[in-house]
Design a protein around this motif. Structure first.
Motif, PDB file in Angstrom:
ATOM      1  N   SER A  87      48.190  44.892  34.265  1.00 42.54           N
ATOM      2  CA  SER A  87      48.846  45.737  35.266  1.00 42.54           C
ATOM      3  C   SER A  87      48.165  45.684  36.635  1.00 42.54           C
ATOM      4  O   SER A  87      48.677  46.265  37.594  1.00 42.54           O
ATOM      5  N   CYS A  88      47.025  45.002  36.720  1.00 37.42           N
ATOM      6  CA  CYS A  88      46.287  44.919  37.990  1.00 37.42           C
ATOM      7  C   CYS A  88      46.184  43.464  38.447  1.00 37.42           C
ATOM      8  O   CYS A  88      45.927  42.573  37.635  1.00 37.42           O
ATOM      9  N   SER A  89      46.347  43.231  39.720  1.00 44.17           N
ATOM     10  CA  SER A  89      46.217  41.880  40.264  1.00 44.17           C
ATOM     11  C   SER A  89      44.767  41.418  40.169  1.00 44.17           C
ATOM     12  O   SER A  89      43.853  42.155  40.567  1.00 44.17           O
ATOM     13  N   PRO A  90      44.525  40.197  39.667  1.00 44.48           N
ATOM     14  CA  PRO A  90      43.142  39.709  39.557  1.00 44.48           C
ATOM     15  C   PRO A  90      42.503  39.440  40.913  1.00 44.48           C
ATOM     16  O   PRO A  90      41.284  39.282  41.005  1.00 44.48           O
ATOM     17  N   ARG A  91      43.316  39.398  41.978  1.00 41.59           N
ATOM     18  CA  ARG A  91      42.791  39.110  43.319  1.00 41.59           C
ATOM     19  C   ARG A  91      42.624  40.371  44.171  1.00 41.59           C
ATOM     20  O   ARG A  91      42.266  40.293  45.332  1.00 41.59           O
ATOM     21  N   ALA A  96      41.038  48.485  46.947  1.00 41.82           N
ATOM     22  CA  ALA A  96      42.402  48.215  47.414  1.00 41.82           C
ATOM     23  C   ALA A  96      43.420  48.568  46.338  1.00 41.82           C
ATOM     24  O   ALA A  96      44.527  49.029  46.636  1.00 41.82           O
ATOM     25  N   LEU A  97      43.043  48.362  45.081  1.00 42.57           N
ATOM     26  CA  LEU A  97      43.921  48.714  43.961  1.00 42.57           C
ATOM     27  C   LEU A  97      44.223  50.210  43.957  1.00 42.57           C
ATOM     28  O   LEU A  97      45.381  50.621  43.856  1.00 42.57           O
ATOM     29  N   ILE A  98      43.180  51.015  44.092  1.00 39.88           N
ATOM     30  CA  ILE A  98      43.363  52.471  44.088  1.00 39.88           C
ATOM     31  C   ILE A  98      44.186  52.917  45.294  1.00 39.88           C
ATOM     32  O   ILE A  98      45.027  53.810  45.205  1.00 39.88           O
ATOM     33  N   ALA A  99      43.952  52.272  46.436  1.00 44.25           N
ATOM     34  CA  ALA A  99      44.608  52.669  47.680  1.00 44.25           C
ATOM     35  C   ALA A  99      46.042  52.176  47.800  1.00 44.25           C
ATOM     36  O   ALA A  99      46.746  52.565  48.742  1.00 44.25           O
TER      37      ALA A  99
END
Length: 225
Positions: A87-91, A96-99
């Protein structure tokens, strides 16, 4: 005020997965959902989150139909999935994921930084982890970041689909503790798990989703009947 799934029917390739299933989730309540593998728990979760359209039935949030696809009410009902790596981009770095929900909403970068720091602290992530990529942290740390991202969208209801299944006991306890605090503040939580002991200790109510039995087709009798 509640998230209601009413008479939900879903089929895949002509086979019924859910047949007239109803479930209600109230604000501030945690409902556990159990059942054998393949019974349709994840399918029901996706329908309730607006990620999948049912063949029949309806999902409403506080009396308003929950739309599916791009037009759905973003953030009101959010999902936390089993595998954070899927569900999360590896890049995408954890900060940035949280934001991400705030970036999409146009929140200024300076404000996002402060908010990310606060949410990271809430879910038990140290700030040095926010600059790392998913491959550079543990599954438990990445799932905490995924939880923070889900909470950043400000949901009224959070659906956890086996969200602790891949985690060690310490990470599981940390995530459950965050969700308990959020539920006490009014968040409605649907927790899907095979761990009945965890749900018995965590949820306000545990609901069993029964199997359909013999293979069924939409609108048809049980196979062999």
């Amino acid at each position: 005020m509640s998230l209601n799934a009413t008479a939900i029917t879903v089929s895949y390739d002509g086979r019924l997965v859910l047949d007239g299933v109803s479930l209600s989730l109230a604000p501030g309540r945690t409902v556990g959902l159990v059942g054998p593998s393949g019974v349709g728990k994840s399918t029901l979760a996706r329908v309730m989150a607006g990620l999948l359209s049912p063949l029949a039935g309806q999902v409403t949030r506080d009396g308003v139909p929950v739309e599916t696809g791009r037009g759905r009410m973003a953030g009101a009902v959010t999902m936390l999935f089993q595998s954070p790596h899927r569900s999360c981009s590896p890049r995408q770095r954890l900060g940035a994921l949280i934001a991400e929900p705030w970036a999409i909403a146009g929140v200024p970068r300076s404000d996002r930084h402060e908010r990310v720091t606060a949410l990271a602290h809430e879910v038990g992530l140290t700030t040095d982890l926010l600059g790392r990529l998913p491959a550079q942290v543990s599954d438990g740390q990445l799932q905490r970041a995924a939880l923070a991202r889900a909470l950043a969208s400000g949901p009224d209801y959070l659906i956890c689909d086996e969200a602790t299944a891949m985690l060690d006991p310490i990470s599981t306890a940390a995530i459950v503790a965050v969700l308990r605090r959020r539920a006490a503040a009014g968040l409605g939580v649907l927790a899907i798990s095979h761990d009945t002991e965890l749900l018995d200790a965590w949820a306000d109510e545990v609901v069993a989703l029964p199997a359909l039995g013999p293979e069924r087709t939409p609108g048809g009798p049980a196979a062999g009947a």
